[in-house]
Scaffold this motif. Sequence first.
Motif, PDB file in Angstrom:
ATOM      1  N   ILE A   1      19.551  -0.702 -21.617  1.00  0.00           N
ATOM      2  CA  ILE A   1      18.710  -0.626 -20.418  1.00  0.00           C
ATOM      3  C   ILE A   1      19.575  -0.691 -19.166  1.00  0.00           C
ATOM      4  CG2 ILE A   1      16.942  -1.862 -19.098  1.00  0.00           C
ATOM      5  CD1 ILE A   1      15.699  -2.626 -21.833  1.00  0.00           C
ATOM      6  N   LEU A   2      20.548  -1.600 -19.166  1.00  0.00           N
ATOM      7  CA  LEU A   2      21.451  -1.693 -18.012  1.00  0.00           C
ATOM      8  C   LEU A   2      22.299  -0.431 -17.862  1.00  0.00           C
ATOM      9  CD1 LEU A   2      22.605  -5.401 -18.207  1.00  0.00           C
ATOM     10  CD2 LEU A   2      21.304  -4.323 -16.380  1.00  0.00           C
ATOM     11  N   LEU A   3      22.694   0.168 -18.966  1.00  0.00           N
ATOM     12  CA  LEU A   3      23.450   1.423 -18.881  1.00  0.00           C
ATOM     13  C   LEU A   3      22.616   2.534 -18.249  1.00  0.00           C
ATOM     14  CD1 LEU A   3      25.443   1.551 -22.218  1.00  0.00           C
ATOM     15  CD2 LEU A   3      26.358   1.425 -19.902  1.00  0.00           C
ATOM     16  N   ILE A   4      21.348   2.596 -18.603  1.00  0.00           N
ATOM     17  CA  ILE A   4      20.469   3.623 -18.030  1.00  0.00           C
ATOM     18  C   ILE A   4      20.266   3.368 -16.539  1.00  0.00           C
ATOM     19  CG2 ILE A   4      18.098   4.498 -18.043  1.00  0.00           C
ATOM     20  CD1 ILE A   4      18.157   4.075 -21.103  1.00  0.00           C
ATOM     21  N   ILE A   5      20.085   2.107 -16.164  1.00  0.00           N
ATOM     22  CA  ILE A   5      19.895   1.771 -14.748  1.00  0.00           C
ATOM     23  C   ILE A   5      21.141   2.109 -13.931  1.00  0.00           C
ATOM     24  CG2 ILE A   5      19.596  -0.164 -13.144  1.00  0.00           C
ATOM     25  CD1 ILE A   5      17.760  -1.431 -15.233  1.00  0.00           C
ATOM     26  N   SER A   6      22.313   1.965 -14.536  1.00  0.00           N
ATOM     27  CA  SER A   6      23.553   2.175 -13.786  1.00  0.00           C
ATOM     28  C   SER A   6      23.839   3.638 -13.473  1.00  0.00           C
ATOM     29  CB  SER A   6      24.738   1.587 -14.562  1.00  0.00           C
ATOM     30  OG  SER A   6      24.993   2.338 -15.724  1.00  0.00           O
TER      31      SER A   6
ATOM     32  N   ASP B   1      24.581   2.759  -2.163  1.00  0.00           N
ATOM     33  CA  ASP B   1      23.799   1.816  -2.968  1.00  0.00           C
ATOM     34  C   ASP B   1      23.916   2.093  -4.461  1.00  0.00           C
ATOM     35  OD1 ASP B   1      22.365   4.152  -2.788  1.00  0.00           O
ATOM     36  OD2 ASP B   1      20.414   3.165  -2.699  1.00  0.00           O
ATOM     37  N   TRP B   2      24.076   3.364  -4.857  1.00  0.00           N
ATOM     38  CA  TRP B   2      24.204   3.663  -6.278  1.00  0.00           C
ATOM     39  C   TRP B   2      25.501   3.084  -6.849  1.00  0.00           C
ATOM     40  CZ3 TRP B   2      28.461   6.324  -7.779  1.00  0.00           C
ATOM     41  CH2 TRP B   2      29.106   7.109  -6.822  1.00  0.00           C
TER      42      TRP B   2
ATOM     43  N   ILE C   1      28.090  -1.035 -10.200  1.00  0.00           N
ATOM     44  CA  ILE C   1      29.057  -2.122 -10.367  1.00  0.00           C
ATOM     45  C   ILE C   1      28.366  -3.397 -10.847  1.00  0.00           C
ATOM     46  CG2 ILE C   1      30.598  -3.674  -9.091  1.00  0.00           C
ATOM     47  CD1 ILE C   1      31.408  -1.204  -7.427  1.00  0.00           C
ATOM     48  N   LEU C   2      27.212  -3.720 -10.269  1.00  0.00           N
ATOM     49  CA  LEU C   2      26.471  -4.911 -10.699  1.00  0.00           C
ATOM     50  C   LEU C   2      25.975  -4.789 -12.138  1.00  0.00           C
ATOM     51  CD1 LEU C   2      24.462  -5.722  -7.443  1.00  0.00           C
ATOM     52  CD2 LEU C   2      26.467  -6.923  -8.360  1.00  0.00           C
ATOM     53  N   CYS C   3      25.546  -3.588 -12.531  1.00  0.00           N
ATOM     54  CA  CYS C   3      25.113  -3.377 -13.911  1.00  0.00           C
ATOM     55  C   CYS C   3      26.279  -3.537 -14.880  1.00  0.00           C
ATOM     56  CB  CYS C   3      24.485  -1.994 -14.078  1.00  0.00           C
ATOM     57  SG  CYS C   3      22.837  -1.864 -13.394  1.00  0.00           S
ATOM     58  N   TYR C   4      27.442  -2.997 -14.528  1.00  0.00           N
ATOM     59  CA  TYR C   4      28.605  -3.125 -15.401  1.00  0.00           C
ATOM     60  C   TYR C   4      29.077  -4.569 -15.484  1.00  0.00           C
ATOM     61  CZ  TYR C   4      28.641   1.938 -15.111  1.00  0.00           C
ATOM     62  OH  TYR C   4      28.284   3.252 -15.164  1.00  0.00           O
ATOM     63  N   LEU C   5      28.974  -5.304 -14.402  1.00  0.00           N
ATOM     64  CA  LEU C   5      29.308  -6.724 -14.419  1.00  0.00           C
ATOM     65  C   LEU C   5      28.343  -7.477 -15.339  1.00  0.00           C
ATOM     66  CD1 LEU C   5      31.028  -9.034 -13.230  1.00  0.00           C
ATOM     67  CD2 LEU C   5      29.301  -9.236 -11.446  1.00  0.00           C
ATOM     68  N   ALA C   6      27.056  -7.175 -15.232  1.00  0.00           N
ATOM     69  CA  ALA C   6      26.065  -7.803 -16.108  1.00  0.00           C
ATOM     70  C   ALA C   6      26.306  -7.428 -17.568  1.00  0.00           C
ATOM     71  CB  ALA C   6      24.655  -7.407 -15.675  1.00  0.00           C
ATOM     72  N   LEU C   7      26.667  -6.166 -17.814  1.00  0.00           N
ATOM     73  CA  LEU C   7      26.979  -5.731 -19.175  1.00  0.00           C
ATOM     74  C   LEU C   7      28.133  -6.535 -19.765  1.00  0.00           C
ATOM     75  CD1 LEU C   7      26.718  -1.858 -18.898  1.00  0.00           C
ATOM     76  CD2 LEU C   7      25.519  -3.281 -20.532  1.00  0.00           C
TER      77      LEU C   7
END
Length: 81
Positions: free
Chosen positions: A23-28, A49-50, A55-61
């Motif tokens: 899900i985070l990969l799709i959002i990123s 913003d993208w 970057i925030l999604c990859y950090l969360a991943l």
Amino acid sequence: MQRRVLKTMPHKIRKILLLLLPILLIISVPWYRDTDANTDASQQSGMPDWALIAILCYLALSIISASIWLFFPPESSRDDI
């Protein structure tokens, strides 16, 4: 009954965390965002913003992946050896 719930709880948490990864990969991926959007976040950070969201999604991943490996080790089918 209580032990069974406590025993299966980490497996449920691990599954939820594993479901969050795609899900985070799709959002990123920035394909669904408006190209002309100029938000406050992009003005404050100095980047689009993208890029900030990616970057925030990859950090969360990376945090979720490390948490899965540290706190929920893979199950071994050879426990009785």
